[in-house]
Design a protein around this motif. Structure first.
Motif, mmCIF file in Angstrom:
data_model
loop_
_atom_site.group_PDB
_atom_site.id
_atom_site.type_symbol
_atom_site.label_atom_id
_atom_site.label_comp_id
_atom_site.label_asym_id
_atom_site.label_seq_id
_atom_site.Cartn_x
_atom_site.Cartn_y
_atom_site.Cartn_z
ATOM 1 N N HIS A 84 0.844 -1.191 0.000
ATOM 2 C CA HIS A 84 0.000 0.000 0.000
ATOM 3 C C HIS A 84 0.886 1.249 0.000
ATOM 4 O O HIS A 84 1.802 1.374 0.815
ATOM 5 C CB HIS A 84 -0.901 0.016 1.232
ATOM 6 C CG HIS A 84 -1.751 1.250 1.342
ATOM 7 N ND1 HIS A 84 -2.824 1.485 0.515
ATOM 8 C CD2 HIS A 84 -1.671 2.316 2.181
ATOM 9 C CE1 HIS A 84 -3.374 2.644 0.832
ATOM 10 N NE2 HIS A 84 -2.686 3.176 1.841
ATOM 11 N N LYS A 85 0.611 2.158 -0.942
ATOM 12 C CA LYS A 85 1.383 3.391 -1.033
ATOM 13 C C LYS A 85 0.405 4.562 -1.021
ATOM 14 O O LYS A 85 -0.389 4.710 -1.942
ATOM 15 C CB LYS A 85 2.229 3.413 -2.306
ATOM 16 C CG LYS A 85 3.211 4.577 -2.354
ATOM 17 C CD LYS A 85 4.160 4.441 -3.538
ATOM 18 C CE LYS A 85 5.185 5.562 -3.543
ATOM 19 N NZ LYS A 85 6.125 5.446 -4.667
ATOM 20 N N PRO A 86 0.445 5.381 0.026
ATOM 21 C CA PRO A 86 -0.536 6.460 0.162
ATOM 22 C C PRO A 86 -0.468 7.462 -1.003
ATOM 23 O O PRO A 86 0.604 7.798 -1.495
ATOM 24 C CB PRO A 86 -0.147 7.132 1.486
ATOM 25 C CG PRO A 86 0.672 6.121 2.219
ATOM 26 C CD PRO A 86 1.394 5.342 1.167
ATOM 27 N N ILE A 87 -1.640 7.910 -1.409
ATOM 28 C CA ILE A 87 -1.776 8.972 -2.408
ATOM 29 C C ILE A 87 -2.642 10.058 -1.783
ATOM 30 O O ILE A 87 -3.457 9.773 -0.898
ATOM 31 C CB ILE A 87 -2.428 8.453 -3.712
ATOM 32 C CG1 ILE A 87 -1.704 7.211 -4.224
ATOM 33 C CG2 ILE A 87 -2.439 9.510 -4.799
ATOM 34 C CD1 ILE A 87 -2.363 6.587 -5.438
ATOM 35 N N GLU A 88 -2.489 11.280 -2.226
ATOM 36 C CA GLU A 88 -3.314 12.374 -1.713
ATOM 37 C C GLU A 88 -4.782 11.977 -1.754
ATOM 38 O O GLU A 88 -5.309 11.615 -2.803
ATOM 39 C CB GLU A 88 -3.118 13.635 -2.567
ATOM 40 C CG GLU A 88 -1.827 14.362 -2.285
ATOM 41 C CD GLU A 88 -1.713 15.626 -3.133
ATOM 42 O OE1 GLU A 88 -2.686 15.938 -3.855
ATOM 43 O OE2 GLU A 88 -0.671 16.282 -3.100
#
Length: 368
Positions: A84-88
């Motif tokens: 999981h890679k956070p995005i705005e």
């Protein structure tokens, strides 16, 4: 001594560049193949759902597709198949809602227009995407690529367009569908590259908002288009099996859509979409004995020529860019390594067609 070191770096850089390009090309071919196979498969499945079992609630079905896709990706995340890679959050929410709106508008466009005008709407997505990328992203398309796209669109138009019945409401809906679809597909490619996220990571985070948009609007749109209530439909065991099968196939469809746009471009994805249209037409003629004319055959042949030319010119331009790009020494840096190996390379997500109420044609989803 310095020249020997420089030559060593140059040789090593070229080898690594060739290896990277080969891997990228294999990944792209795999993504394109997965997209074609899964999309044709879901059309066949939905053909049975709509024509044989008379389940014609396309927007609601698409929302179920997205829910199953999200659940599948959540399971894959739990099993650590991807990170999981956070995005705005603002970007993801806006992107997800826009994708959901574009799907709903495409369904409404088919519901309020003739099949021929709907095909014109789908054909308009390519020139609109080219125009938007040229104006706002400063992307240049060569004359050769534009010519091949013109040949492609001409062929698909000859093969699929049957009538052009215009009405004000249908025309407005088609215009909105084209614009939102183009923006959503351009955003798919842009977000992946901007935030350095893979197609899987972007699809996982945007799926809930797309599904929520269609879950809320789907029953109302389907009621408007079909004059039937999706919740009062008779769900037989056979119907449930085909709905589940359609949802499972949709996981591959949705994933391959983001994957193809990320690895190539929105224009290439639209070209691939027209290839799938031609394949569906051919499938209907060969296996289902649907009515077919020499006009259809000629149009498909012209479209195939356009696709071959488009692929050829794209390969030539990519090779030219690769040869002109300077070879950089390999950096022994963890951040550089992660960027090189990160998959930065992604809708419509709508592979379901809505019948135009009140007249339902059993083969309509094949023509669309």
């Amino acid at each position: 001594m310095i020249s020997e070191i420089g030559g060593g770096y140059d040789s090593q850089g070229k080898i690594e560049k060739m290896s990277e390009n080969t891997g990228f090309q294999l990944g792209t071919i795999g993504a394109l193949t997965l997209s074609v196979v899964s999309s044709v498969s879901i059309v066949i499945c939905n053909k049975s759902l709509m024509s044989t079992l008379h389940f014609i609630f396309a927007t609601t079905l698409t929302s179920w597709h997205l829910l199953v896709t999200f659940c599948s990706l959540h399971l894959a995340l739990w099993m650590k198949f991807f990170e999981h890679k956070p995005i705005e959050s603002q970007t993801v929410i806006g992107f997800g809602i826009l994708n959901g709106i574009s799907i709903g508008l495409l369904n409404l466009s088919l519901g309020f227009n003739s099949v021929g005008f709907y095909q014109m709407t789908k054909l308009a997505i390519i020139p609109c995407t080219v125009l938007l990328e040229t104006l706002f992203l400063s992307k240049n398309f060569s004359q050769s690529v534009k010519l091949s796209l013109t040949v492609l669109l001409l062929g698909v138009g000859i093969a699929t367009i049957t009538d052009l019945q215009l009405n004000i409401l249908g025309s407005i809906l088609s215009l909105l569908a084209v614009v939102t679809t183009c923006i959503a597909q351009i955003m798919t490619n842009t977000i992946q590259k901007k935030f350095k996220v893979s197609s899987t990571q972007l699809l996982y985070q945007s799926c809930p908002y797309q599904a929520m948009t269609l879950l809320i609007s789907g029953p109302f749109l389907d009621r408007l288009l079909t004059n039937q209530n999706v919740f009062s439909f008779n769900y037989t065991p056979k119907l449930v099996v085909f709905i589940v099968l359609s949802c499972l196939i949709s996981v591959s469809v949705n994933f391959s859509t983001f994957l193809v746009i990320g690895k190539t471009s929105p224009v290439t994805y639209q070209v691939l979409g027209h290839l799938k249209t031609c394949l569906v037409l051919a499938f209907g003629y060969v296996l289902l004995s649907n009515p077919f004319s020499w006009r259809n055959i000629f149009g498909i042949m012209v479209a195939l020529v356009g696709m071959v030319l488009y692929s050829y010119y794209c390969v030539l331009e990519n090779q030219k860019k690769a040869s002109e790009a300077p070879v950089q020494p390999q950096l022994k840096d963890t951040e550089s390594d992660s960027l090189l190996h990160d998959e930065t390379g992604t809708g419509t997500l709508n592979d379901v067609d809505v019948p135009k109420a009140p007249t339902w044609k059993s083969d309509k989803d094949l023509h669309a």
